[in-house]
Design a protein around this motif. Structure first.
Motif, mmCIF file in Angstrom:
data_model
loop_
_atom_site.group_PDB
_atom_site.id
_atom_site.type_symbol
_atom_site.label_atom_id
_atom_site.label_comp_id
_atom_site.label_asym_id
_atom_site.label_seq_id
_atom_site.Cartn_x
_atom_site.Cartn_y
_atom_site.Cartn_z
ATOM 1 N N LYS A 69 -21.479 -53.513 26.106
ATOM 2 C CA LYS A 69 -20.339 -53.883 26.940
ATOM 3 C C LYS A 69 -19.158 -54.268 26.061
ATOM 4 C CE LYS A 69 -18.568 -54.637 31.019
ATOM 5 N NZ LYS A 69 -18.320 -53.515 31.937
ATOM 6 N N GLY A 70 -17.967 -53.751 26.429
ATOM 7 C CA GLY A 70 -16.738 -54.108 25.740
ATOM 8 C C GLY A 70 -15.774 -54.771 26.707
ATOM 9 N N ASP A 71 -14.525 -54.868 26.332
ATOM 10 C CA ASP A 71 -13.492 -55.500 27.159
ATOM 11 C C ASP A 71 -12.957 -54.489 28.168
ATOM 12 O OD1 ASP A 71 -11.560 -57.104 28.264
ATOM 13 O OD2 ASP A 71 -10.231 -57.065 26.521
ATOM 14 N N GLY A 72 -13.548 -54.460 29.341
ATOM 15 C CA GLY A 72 -13.095 -53.547 30.387
ATOM 16 C C GLY A 72 -13.745 -52.176 30.344
ATOM 17 N N TYR A 73 -14.801 -52.054 29.592
ATOM 18 C CA TYR A 73 -15.476 -50.755 29.502
ATOM 19 C C TYR A 73 -16.906 -50.938 29.021
ATOM 20 C CZ TYR A 73 -14.341 -51.360 24.568
ATOM 21 O OH TYR A 73 -14.214 -51.863 23.299
ATOM 22 N N THR A 74 -17.687 -49.871 29.147
ATOM 23 C CA THR A 74 -19.036 -49.813 28.584
ATOM 24 C C THR A 74 -19.111 -48.610 27.659
ATOM 25 O OG1 THR A 74 -20.058 -50.840 30.521
ATOM 26 C CG2 THR A 74 -21.492 -49.551 29.088
ATOM 27 N N LEU A 75 -19.625 -48.820 26.469
ATOM 28 C CA LEU A 75 -19.839 -47.723 25.524
ATOM 29 C C LEU A 75 -21.328 -47.423 25.490
ATOM 30 C CD1 LEU A 75 -18.146 -46.134 23.156
ATOM 31 C CD2 LEU A 75 -19.709 -47.458 21.707
ATOM 32 N N ALA A 76 -21.678 -46.153 25.648
ATOM 33 C CA ALA A 76 -23.080 -45.736 25.592
ATOM 34 C C ALA A 76 -23.219 -44.617 24.584
ATOM 35 C CB ALA A 76 -23.562 -45.278 26.965
ATOM 36 N N ILE A 77 -24.311 -44.626 23.849
ATOM 37 C CA ILE A 77 -24.618 -43.539 22.910
ATOM 38 C C ILE A 77 -25.984 -42.993 23.264
ATOM 39 C CG2 ILE A 77 -24.928 -42.861 20.511
ATOM 40 C CD1 ILE A 77 -23.117 -45.087 19.663
ATOM 41 N N GLU A 78 -26.031 -41.681 23.448
ATOM 42 C CA GLU A 78 -27.279 -41.009 23.820
ATOM 43 C C GLU A 78 -27.639 -39.980 22.760
ATOM 44 O OE1 GLU A 78 -29.069 -39.475 27.966
ATOM 45 O OE2 GLU A 78 -27.284 -38.377 27.315
ATOM 46 N N SER A 79 -28.908 -39.961 22.397
ATOM 47 C CA SER A 79 -29.411 -39.019 21.397
ATOM 48 C C SER A 79 -30.582 -38.269 22.007
ATOM 49 C CB SER A 79 -29.859 -39.800 20.159
ATOM 50 O OG SER A 79 -30.530 -38.957 19.235
ATOM 51 N N THR A 80 -30.533 -36.919 21.983
ATOM 52 C CA THR A 80 -31.604 -36.123 22.587
ATOM 53 C C THR A 80 -31.978 -34.956 21.686
ATOM 54 O OG1 THR A 80 -30.231 -34.516 23.796
ATOM 55 C CG2 THR A 80 -30.595 -36.649 24.852
ATOM 56 N N ASP A 81 -33.111 -34.323 22.021
ATOM 57 C CA ASP A 81 -33.566 -33.164 21.253
ATOM 58 C C ASP A 81 -33.075 -31.855 21.869
ATOM 59 O OD1 ASP A 81 -35.075 -32.943 23.535
ATOM 60 O OD2 ASP A 81 -36.994 -32.705 22.506
ATOM 61 N N GLU A 82 -32.041 -31.916 22.701
ATOM 62 C CA GLU A 82 -31.497 -30.714 23.330
ATOM 63 C C GLU A 82 -30.563 -29.979 22.371
ATOM 64 O OE1 GLU A 82 -30.584 -31.966 27.812
ATOM 65 O OE2 GLU A 82 -30.033 -33.504 26.344
ATOM 66 N N ALA A 83 -30.423 -28.676 22.577
ATOM 67 C CA ALA A 83 -29.436 -27.912 21.819
ATOM 68 C C ALA A 83 -28.042 -28.284 22.308
ATOM 69 C CB ALA A 83 -29.678 -26.414 22.005
ATOM 70 N N PHE A 84 -27.111 -28.389 21.381
ATOM 71 C CA PHE A 84 -25.748 -28.808 21.706
ATOM 72 C C PHE A 84 -25.141 -27.930 22.799
ATOM 73 C CE2 PHE A 84 -21.178 -28.831 21.216
ATOM 74 C CZ PHE A 84 -20.850 -30.149 20.914
ATOM 75 N N GLY A 88 -30.721 -30.789 18.798
ATOM 76 C CA GLY A 88 -30.452 -32.206 18.610
ATOM 77 C C GLY A 88 -28.966 -32.474 18.734
ATOM 78 N N ARG A 89 -28.626 -33.483 19.535
ATOM 79 C CA ARG A 89 -27.207 -33.799 19.687
ATOM 80 C C ARG A 89 -27.073 -35.289 19.993
ATOM 81 N NH1 ARG A 89 -25.416 -35.897 24.952
ATOM 82 N NH2 ARG A 89 -27.350 -35.792 26.158
ATOM 83 N N VAL A 90 -25.881 -35.827 19.695
ATOM 84 C CA VAL A 90 -25.550 -37.214 19.991
ATOM 85 C C VAL A 90 -24.270 -37.221 20.813
ATOM 86 C CG1 VAL A 90 -24.754 -39.409 19.019
ATOM 87 C CG2 VAL A 90 -26.698 -38.221 17.992
ATOM 88 N N GLY A 91 -24.273 -37.976 21.898
ATOM 89 C CA GLY A 91 -23.085 -38.123 22.721
ATOM 90 C C GLY A 91 -22.655 -39.578 22.765
ATOM 91 N N ILE A 92 -21.369 -39.829 22.516
ATOM 92 C CA ILE A 92 -20.804 -41.177 22.642
ATOM 93 C C ILE A 92 -19.943 -41.184 23.903
ATOM 94 C CG2 ILE A 92 -19.469 -43.003 21.546
ATOM 95 C CD1 ILE A 92 -20.029 -41.804 18.867
ATOM 96 N N GLU A 93 -20.280 -42.036 24.849
ATOM 97 C CA GLU A 93 -19.623 -42.059 26.158
ATOM 98 C C GLU A 93 -18.847 -43.362 26.343
ATOM 99 O OE1 GLU A 93 -22.876 -41.954 28.816
ATOM 100 O OE2 GLU A 93 -23.761 -40.125 27.976
ATOM 101 N N LEU A 94 -17.684 -43.255 26.965
ATOM 102 C CA LEU A 94 -16.922 -44.446 27.331
ATOM 103 C C LEU A 94 -16.729 -44.451 28.843
ATOM 104 C CD1 LEU A 94 -15.556 -46.888 25.948
ATOM 105 C CD2 LEU A 94 -13.385 -45.671 26.189
ATOM 106 N N TRP A 95 -17.205 -45.525 29.488
ATOM 107 C CA TRP A 95 -17.081 -45.707 30.934
ATOM 108 C C TRP A 95 -16.060 -46.824 31.177
ATOM 109 C CZ3 TRP A 95 -20.381 -42.872 34.304
ATOM 110 C CH2 TRP A 95 -21.381 -42.128 33.651
#
Length: 398
Positions: free
Chosen positions: A287-302, A362-369
């Motif tokens: 949790k940040g100031d007015g947002y949520t940052l999430a990072i997801e890592s999976t074994d899927e192809a980009f 394998g890919r990593v996604g950084i999400e901002l909500w």
């Protein structure tokens, strides 16, 4: 019942021409190929199939071809019979564009799947042929009209499937008691700011010509390598293909492993969410100031995630986060034909944890909500700023 007498066979063919009977010396479609025989077994591995189809596979892959990328067994989830073999291979380019713009139009991904089935050994005196499959193939949803392929064994035809936004070409032939099926599919860069495409007229031509060429080479090169038989061999046990599959061969990175010092520097609170499936991926959120940052890592192809034909990411933009190339995307949670949603942005990184069917996965996604549902451009700008403080802790790209 047919006999071994050639005059009798000719007479029967004259009376029953419409049934597809053959004198055995014609190469015309619907006729038996010369020197009919039966085969006692299929190739013992996909490596043997790769050798037989190597020239056409290389030609189909084009500039995507890598010498070390070869056909391998497809894991079907259950054992195959001794008279079945399924092989697959994929060739791809780096799915994260370098520079500021999406690449020019051209192939991004090409996949080939080869199915081999062996039928029972049939004594020569009982062999007949059928009308070409293309002439009586039933209609199937999403499939075009079948096209008969001349000069490739027996019953050879090609069909194009264009269904739910994806395209595949299916080429099939019967060589004596071996049925060969070649399925080709792929993805092309669109040549503009839109995502890569899974279906296009250009792709249709390439997939179809590739499937036909691979089928023809297999029909020509594979049979001479197989043992022949005049009677059915003893039954052999089914064998599993699971051990032959090329699995993801590194642990999937855990985003919750980012040091607390880096989290604090990014002005994020300690992790508020931690989920995941062992070996498949994990997700961590702060949790940040007015947002949520999430990072997801999976074994899927980009490409399977960010270029999905479902249309979730309609406006991909190449981005550079410090020294790392990434894809900056807003998301349409409703899929194709819907506008992107406010309050969300994501950075996608291609971070292979291994290979599967010849391509890195394998890919990593950084999400901002964003709590206030601001427009994607504003959310994306903040996301890049935060990601610059964390990107050094991500696994490497290819």
């Amino acid at each position: 019942m047919f006999t071994t007498s050639r005059p009798s066979l000719i007479a029967l063919c004259a009376l029953a021409f419409a049934s597809g009977c053959s004198t055995g010396n014609s190469g015309m479609p619907g006729s038996a190929v010369p020197e009919d025989r039966s085969y006692a077994s299929l190739p013992s591995s996909c490596a043997e199939v790769d050798v037989a189809a190597r020239e056409s596979l290389v030609q189909f892959a084009g500039y995507l071809e890598k010498p070390e990328t070869r056909l391998q067994s497809l894991d079907t989830g259950s054992p195959l019979g001794a008279d079945e073999l399924i092989c697959t291979v994929s060739f791809d380019a780096d799915p994260v564009p370098a520079g500021e713009f999406m690449p020019k139009a051209g192939p991004l991904l090409r996949t080939v799947t080869i199915n081999l089935d062996r039928g029972p050994v049939v004594p020569g005196e009982y062999r007949t042929t059928r009308p070409p499959m293309a002439s009586d193939a039933p209609e199937r949803k999403g499939f075009g009209t079948p096209r008969q392929l001349d000069g490739i064994g027996d019953d050879a035809m090609l069909r194009v499937e264009d269904n739910a936004g994806t395209m595949r070409s299916w080429a099939t032939a019967v060589v004596d008691n071996i049925r060969i099926e070649v399925i080709t599919s792929g993805m092309d860069w669109s040549g503009g700011s839109t995502p890569p495409v899974w279906s296009s007229p250009t792709m249709r031509d390439g997939l179809s010509s590739g499937a036909e060429a691979i089928l023809a080479e297999l029909a020509r090169e594979l049979p001479p390598t197989l043992p022949t038989a005049t009677s059915e061999p003893a039954t052999r046990p089914a064998t599993s293909t699971s051990t032959a599959r090329q699995e993801v061969n590194q642990p999937v990175w855990d985003p919750c492993s980012i040091p607390e010092s880096a989290i604090a520097e990014a002005r994020l609170q300690p992790a508020t969410e931690q989920t995941g499936e062992e070996g498949k991926g994990s997700r961590c959120a702060w949790k940040g100031d007015g947002y949520t940052l999430a990072i997801e890592s999976t074994d899927e192809a980009f490409h399977a995630v960010y270029y999905s034909h479902y249309g979730w990411y309609p406006t991909p933009r190449p981005a550079k986060v410090r020294d790392r190339q990434a894809l900056l995307v807003a998301k349409s949670f409703g899929g194709a034909d819907h506008d992107v949603d406010d309050g969300y942005c994501e950075l996608g990184f291609d971070t292979p944890f291994g290979t599967k069917n010849g391509i890195p996965v394998g890919r990593v996604g950084i999400e901002l909500w964003d709590d206030n549902d601001r427009k994607p451009n504003a959310v994306c700008k903040d996301l890049v700023s935060i990601a610059e403080l964390l990107v050094a802790h991500l696994p490497p790209s290819r």
